[in-house]
Write a protein that holds these residues in place. Structure first.
Motif, PDB file in Angstrom:
ATOM      1  N   GLY A  28       0.812  -1.162   0.035  1.00  8.78           N
ATOM      2  CA  GLY A  28       0.047   0.049   0.061  1.00  8.78           C
ATOM      3  C   GLY A  28       1.023   1.377  -0.037  1.00  8.78           C
ATOM      4  N   ASN A  29       0.350   2.452   0.318  1.00  8.61           N
ATOM      5  CA  ASN A  29       0.931   3.690   0.362  1.00  8.61           C
ATOM      6  C   ASN A  29       0.776   4.363   1.627  1.00  8.61           C
ATOM      7  OD1 ASN A  29       1.575   3.797  -2.592  1.00  8.61           O
ATOM      8  ND2 ASN A  29      -0.848   3.933  -2.750  1.00  8.61           N
ATOM      9  N   ARG A  30       1.456   5.163   2.059  1.00 12.81           N
ATOM     10  CA  ARG A  30       1.780   5.826   3.274  1.00 12.81           C
ATOM     11  C   ARG A  30       0.652   7.009   3.088  1.00 12.81           C
ATOM     12  NH1 ARG A  30       5.413   6.627   7.804  1.00 12.81           N
ATOM     13  NH2 ARG A  30       4.306   7.469   9.467  1.00 12.81           N
ATOM     14  N   ILE A  31      -0.191   7.184   4.262  1.00 12.46           N
ATOM     15  CA  ILE A  31      -1.193   7.922   3.951  1.00 12.46           C
ATOM     16  C   ILE A  31      -0.741   9.610   4.184  1.00 12.46           C
ATOM     17  CG2 ILE A  31      -3.041   9.247   5.219  1.00 12.46           C
ATOM     18  CD1 ILE A  31      -3.800   6.580   6.454  1.00 12.46           C
ATOM     19  N   ARG A  32      -0.931  10.395   3.118  1.00 11.26           N
ATOM     20  CA  ARG A  32      -0.458  11.561   2.952  1.00 11.26           C
ATOM     21  C   ARG A  32      -0.560  12.409   4.249  1.00 11.26           C
ATOM     22  NH1 ARG A  32      -1.862  13.459  -3.425  1.00 11.26           N
ATOM     23  NH2 ARG A  32      -1.040  11.611  -4.268  1.00 11.26           N
ATOM     24  N   LEU A  33       0.689  13.120   4.605  1.00  9.47           N
ATOM     25  CA  LEU A  33       0.529  14.118   5.652  1.00  9.47           C
ATOM     26  C   LEU A  33      -0.348  15.268   5.557  1.00  9.47           C
ATOM     27  CD1 LEU A  33       1.722  15.098   8.246  1.00  9.47           C
ATOM     28  CD2 LEU A  33       3.506  16.310   7.215  1.00  9.47           C
ATOM     29  N   GLN A  34      -0.583  15.744   4.277  1.00 15.04           N
ATOM     30  CA  GLN A  34      -1.780  16.801   3.764  1.00 15.04           C
ATOM     31  C   GLN A  34      -3.139  16.414   4.125  1.00 15.04           C
ATOM     32  OE1 GLN A  34      -0.934  16.715  -0.565  1.00 15.04           O
ATOM     33  NE2 GLN A  34      -2.914  17.250  -0.473  1.00 15.04           N
ATOM     34  N   TYR A  35      -3.337  14.951   4.080  1.00 13.37           N
ATOM     35  CA  TYR A  35      -4.686  14.551   4.328  1.00 13.37           C
ATOM     36  C   TYR A  35      -4.635  14.360   6.052  1.00 13.37           C
ATOM     37  CZ  TYR A  35      -5.195  13.715  -0.641  1.00 13.37           C
ATOM     38  OH  TYR A  35      -5.470  13.713  -1.914  1.00 13.37           O
ATOM     39  N   THR A  36      -3.734  13.996   6.696  1.00 13.88           N
ATOM     40  CA  THR A  36      -3.681  13.648   8.025  1.00 13.88           C
ATOM     41  C   THR A  36      -3.884  15.216   8.739  1.00 13.88           C
ATOM     42  OG1 THR A  36      -2.340  11.799   7.880  1.00 13.88           O
ATOM     43  CG2 THR A  36      -2.549  12.952  10.147  1.00 13.88           C
ATOM     44  N   ARG A  37      -3.310  16.156   8.076  1.00 12.24           N
ATOM     45  CA  ARG A  37      -3.347  17.250   8.831  1.00 12.24           C
ATOM     46  C   ARG A  37      -4.895  17.902   8.445  1.00 12.24           C
ATOM     47  NH1 ARG A  37       1.117  19.889  10.384  1.00 12.24           N
ATOM     48  NH2 ARG A  37       3.226  19.152   9.351  1.00 12.24           N
ATOM     49  N   ALA A  38      -5.445  17.626   7.252  1.00 12.48           N
ATOM     50  CA  ALA A  38      -6.614  17.938   7.029  1.00 12.48           C
ATOM     51  C   ALA A  38      -7.695  17.570   8.181  1.00 12.48           C
ATOM     52  CB  ALA A  38      -7.067  17.857   5.619  1.00 12.48           C
ATOM     53  N   MET A  39      -7.598  16.089   8.260  1.00 12.50           N
ATOM     54  CA  MET A  39      -8.425  15.374   9.023  1.00 12.50           C
ATOM     55  C   MET A  39      -8.418  16.003  10.596  1.00 12.50           C
ATOM     56  SD  MET A  39      -8.367  11.416   7.622  1.00 12.50           S
ATOM     57  CE  MET A  39      -6.638  11.553   7.384  1.00 12.50           C
ATOM     58  N   VAL A  40      -7.065  16.235  11.068  1.00 10.66           N
ATOM     59  CA  VAL A  40      -6.770  16.660  12.417  1.00 10.66           C
ATOM     60  C   VAL A  40      -7.561  17.975  12.377  1.00 10.66           C
ATOM     61  CG1 VAL A  40      -5.155  17.653  14.129  1.00 10.66           C
ATOM     62  CG2 VAL A  40      -4.810  15.329  13.005  1.00 10.66           C
ATOM     63  N   GLN A  41      -7.153  18.901  11.557  1.00 11.34           N
ATOM     64  CA  GLN A  41      -7.883  20.133  11.637  1.00 11.34           C
ATOM     65  C   GLN A  41      -9.418  20.186  11.384  1.00 11.34           C
ATOM     66  OE1 GLN A  41      -6.584  23.268  12.180  1.00 11.34           O
ATOM     67  NE2 GLN A  41      -4.946  22.056  12.568  1.00 11.34           N
ATOM     68  N   ALA A  42     -10.077  19.274  10.785  1.00 17.25           N
ATOM     69  CA  ALA A  42     -11.447  19.232  10.693  1.00 17.25           C
ATOM     70  C   ALA A  42     -12.000  18.707  12.019  1.00 17.25           C
ATOM     71  CB  ALA A  42     -11.888  18.180   9.415  1.00 17.25           C
ATOM     72  N   ALA A  43     -11.373  17.820  12.682  1.00 15.50           N
ATOM     73  CA  ALA A  43     -11.967  17.295  13.855  1.00 15.50           C
ATOM     74  C   ALA A  43     -11.577  18.738  15.033  1.00 15.50           C
ATOM     75  CB  ALA A  43     -10.859  16.196  14.587  1.00 15.50           C
ATOM     76  N   ILE A  44     -10.625  19.396  14.874  1.00 18.12           N
ATOM     77  CA  ILE A  44     -10.409  20.419  15.817  1.00 18.12           C
ATOM     78  C   ILE A  44     -11.642  21.440  15.683  1.00 18.12           C
ATOM     79  CG2 ILE A  44      -8.910  22.498  16.452  1.00 18.12           C
ATOM     80  CD1 ILE A  44      -6.396  20.472  16.373  1.00 18.12           C
ATOM     81  N   GLN A  45     -11.763  21.709  14.213  1.00 18.96           N
ATOM     82  CA  GLN A  45     -12.502  22.841  13.905  1.00 18.96           C
ATOM     83  C   GLN A  45     -14.231  22.509  14.117  1.00 18.96           C
ATOM     84  OE1 GLN A  45     -11.492  24.184  10.238  1.00 18.96           O
ATOM     85  NE2 GLN A  45      -9.352  24.838  10.836  1.00 18.96           N
ATOM     86  N   GLY A  46     -14.596  21.240  14.624  1.00 20.04           N
ATOM     87  CA  GLY A  46     -15.795  20.631  14.597  1.00 20.04           C
ATOM     88  C   GLY A  46     -16.451  20.443  13.373  1.00 20.04           C
ATOM     89  N   GLU A  47     -15.779  20.100  12.207  1.00 21.59           N
ATOM     90  CA  GLU A  47     -16.341  19.996  11.045  1.00 21.59           C
ATOM     91  C   GLU A  47     -16.505  18.521  10.771  1.00 21.59           C
ATOM     92  OE1 GLU A  47     -14.162  23.163   8.098  1.00 21.59           O
ATOM     93  OE2 GLU A  47     -13.163  21.249   8.718  1.00 21.59           O
ATOM     94  N   LEU A  48     -16.000  17.857  11.896  1.00 31.84           N
ATOM     95  CA  LEU A  48     -16.908  16.344  11.707  1.00 31.84           C
ATOM     96  C   LEU A  48     -17.701  15.939  12.954  1.00 31.84           C
ATOM     97  CD1 LEU A  48     -13.087  14.369  11.575  1.00 31.84           C
ATOM     98  CD2 LEU A  48     -14.541  15.039   9.739  1.00 31.84           C
ATOM     99  N   THR A  49     -18.170  16.914  13.456  1.00 29.98           N
ATOM    100  CA  THR A  49     -18.937  16.599  14.599  1.00 29.98           C
ATOM    101  C   THR A  49     -20.390  16.202  14.052  1.00 29.98           C
ATOM    102  OG1 THR A  49     -18.131  18.459  15.859  1.00 29.98           O
ATOM    103  CG2 THR A  49     -20.188  17.683  16.616  1.00 29.98           C
ATOM    104  N   ASN A  50     -20.948  16.641  12.823  1.00 32.64           N
ATOM    105  CA  ASN A  50     -22.243  16.431  12.578  1.00 32.64           C
ATOM    106  C   ASN A  50     -22.138  15.396  11.319  1.00 32.64           C
ATOM    107  OD1 ASN A  50     -23.409  18.100  14.504  1.00 32.64           O
ATOM    108  ND2 ASN A  50     -23.134  19.905  13.344  1.00 32.64           N
ATOM    109  N   GLN A  51     -21.198  14.718  11.197  1.00 31.46           N
ATOM    110  CA  GLN A  51     -21.043  13.841   9.964  1.00 31.46           C
ATOM    111  C   GLN A  51     -21.468  12.619  10.342  1.00 31.46           C
ATOM    112  OE1 GLN A  51     -19.699  13.695   6.906  1.00 31.46           O
ATOM    113  NE2 GLN A  51     -19.114  15.752   6.930  1.00 31.46           N
ATOM    114  N   THR A  52     -21.938  11.933   9.270  1.00 29.85           N
ATOM    115  CA  THR A  52     -22.467  10.392   9.560  1.00 29.85           C
ATOM    116  C   THR A  52     -21.332   9.508   9.799  1.00 29.85           C
ATOM    117  OG1 THR A  52     -24.579  10.855   8.165  1.00 29.85           O
ATOM    118  CG2 THR A  52     -23.772   8.621   8.701  1.00 29.85           C
TER     119      THR A  52
END
Length: 531
Positions: free
Chosen positions: A434-458
């Motif tokens: 496989g491939n290592r998960i890109r750091l830019q995606y990991t940063r985006a996911m962490v930022q989304a969690a911090i900013q509350g953008e995942l709170t109302n996700q399914t």
């Protein structure tokens, strides 16, 4: 008793320097030809034979104070009070006509839980390390300083295992009754830092209900605190270093009823392959009075070659936290809003980000999982699982379930806290496929969690682990979120998930008898075996 020991050592020593400032300690080191300056003005020293901690040579005195509380075993190795007293007397005599450097400092930025620590060293640079890594009392605080714990570090003193009851010539011994830590035979400064961390891991849960944590912490503009747990190689330093958020601390914290607080006054950062591009904050922190351990220079210069591992891969930089530009003036924040458990899953099974229930958070905290990949160590040819309870098992004097249950109590008391499992490892297959998960995606996911953008996700439940996988995340391809979708051979993924689930279950077996039913029920499920 400890004050008498202090006075005795001061009398025996030819000269005792108390609370020297950082500049003086650098100058004294240079005068004694124990170090040299880098081109950035950092003090470069070598710690000799030991360039890292020696866990098998760390002991705890077994007495009435610890007999029924310490989780005795391979990590917490018992030693008698008689051996401790004998070594203390020998070390005291060894100080005759030697210079010593003494420092009053403390651990714990929250005054309610502060632990005063007096350190005695036989080199000025070791005392400089303590100046940086422990918290520094103000002038008025020094005037009213009440001594509690003593660290006596004498690298030149070697034990005789046949007589002194140690395993080797080097040793670290913690005595909770005498409130002392003896360190002999090793100049590695991290023994002092982690010795006090172990003390706090013992005292804080039982005496105050405070959860000690091996994690980094930062704070947003609105005062929201994020914690980052993770073993080496998971990206803890990289993801917690955020120019838009203030650093509370990079390694050791406590979670009290209404605050998260740093135990330390500085940072002890790894330097291997350090560069301004990869770690700009750490790179910029290495300047005048920073202590660099076991680094090498480019030939004929005093420019540090951070890629050189001839001495050790565990090269380190110790500096006060204010060397980091965006560090908080006071290393205290509110209770966390988001907690991230970082893992580098080289098997390609775990989602890049998933939400945990309280029970799952306790289970994964107790597991402390990551994986090594081929090439990281001699003999490692394929991914290997690593489990370290609470992401720092070697520093836990109490049974690991004590800390996991305390985390659960904190989360139950604050249901607004979100806990996330973040995989910084592989997707689309294991390491090598496989491939290592890109750091830019990991940063985006962490930022989304911090900013509350995942709170109302399914969220969709993972079949084996039961953790919640978000269906969408800003800045991240939707197909990446469910790891099974990234594998061409779905059956191969299912088989790999069964394998990793089995590793978790096997590791958890050692805690099962002590763990609550809530934690046990959060264990992964073996789907194929049930069919």
């Amino acid at each position: 008793m400890t004050i008498m020991v202090m006075e005795r050592l001061a009398i025996l020593a030819s000269k005792a320097y108390l609370n020297q400032d950082a500049n003086t300690l650098v100058r004294q080191t240079l005068e004694r030809r124990q170090g040299i300056l880098s081109d950035k003005g950092a003090l470069c020293i070598q710690t000799g034979k030991f360039t890292g901690r020696s866990p098998k040579d760390r002991f705890i005195v077994r007495d009435e104070c610890t007999e029924n509380t310490i989780d005795w075993g391979e990590i917490n190795i018992p030693i008698s009070a008689e051996i401790f007293d004998s070594l203390l007397n020998k070390m005291s005599a060894f100080m005759l006509d030697r210079e010593v450097w003494m420092r009053h400092c403390y651990a714990g930025a929250n005054p309610t839980y502060r632990l005063n620590v007096t350190v005695i060293n036989t080199t000025p640079w070791a005392n400089l390390f303590c100046h940086h890594l422990f918290l520094r009392p103000s002038v008025s605080e020094l005037e009213n300083y009440q001594q509690e714990w003593i660290i006596l570090q004498i690298p030149e003193f070697l034990a005789d295992p046949a007589i002194d009851g140690t395993r080797q010539e080097n040793f670290t011994i913690i005595n909770f009754s005498r409130k002392m830590i003896l360190i002999g035979g090793s100049a590695y400064t991290g023994e002092m830092k982690k010795g006090i961390f172990s003390v706090l891991n013992f005292l804080l849960p039982y005496e105050y209900g405070v959860l000690p944590m091996h994690c980094s912490a930062n704070e947003g503009e609105q005062g929201d605190v994020a914690l980052f747990f993770g073993l080496s190689g998971t990206g803890k330093t990289t993801l917690s270093a955020d120019a838009s958020r203030k650093l509370i601390g990079d390694d050791e914290h406590g979670w009290a009823d209404d605050t998260v607080f740093n135990f330390e006054g500085g940072c002890y950062a790894k330097c291997i392959d350090l560069s301004k591009e990869k770690e700009p904050q750490i790179f910029s922190a290495i300047k005048h009075t920073t202590l660099l351990e076991n680094v090498s220079f480019f030939t004929g210069t005093n420019i540090v070659d951070y890629s050189d591992t001839d001495i050790t891969e565990n090269t380190r930089a110790a500096y006060p936290i204010d060397h980091i530009k965006n560090a908080k003036d006071r290393s205290v924040g509110k209770i966390p809003k988001n907690i991230f458990f970082l893992t580098c899953d080289a098997f390609g099974v775990l989602p890049p980000i998933s939400k945990l229930t309280t029970a799952q958070a306790m289970y994964h905290f107790l597991s402390g999982y990551t994986a090594k990949v081929a090439g990281t160590e001699v003999g490692v040819r394929e991914p290997q699982s690593i489990f370290s309870a609470c992401f720092g098992q070697v520093f836990l004097p109490l049974h690991p379930t004590v800390y996991a249950e305390l985390l659960g109590k904190k989360l139950d008391a604050h249901p607004e806290v979100s806990v996330w499992l973040v995989n910084t490892g592989w997707t689309g297959g294991p390491y090598g496929t496989g491939n290592r998960i890109r750091l830019q995606y990991t940063r985006a996911m962490v930022q989304a969690a911090i900013q509350g953008e995942l709170t109302n996700q399914t969220f969709k439940s993972h079949p084996n682990f039961g953790i919640g996988i978000p269906q969408e995340c800003p800045g991240v391809p939707a197909e990446l979120l469910d790891p099974r979708n990234t594998w061409k051979n779905k059956h191969a993924y299912d088989k790999q998930a069964e394998m990793l689930s089995t590793l978790f279950i096997q590791n958890f077996h050692q805690y099962k008898a002590e763990a609550s039913e809530e934690i046990r029920n959060a264990s992964p499920k073996l789907i194929q075996m049930e069919v």
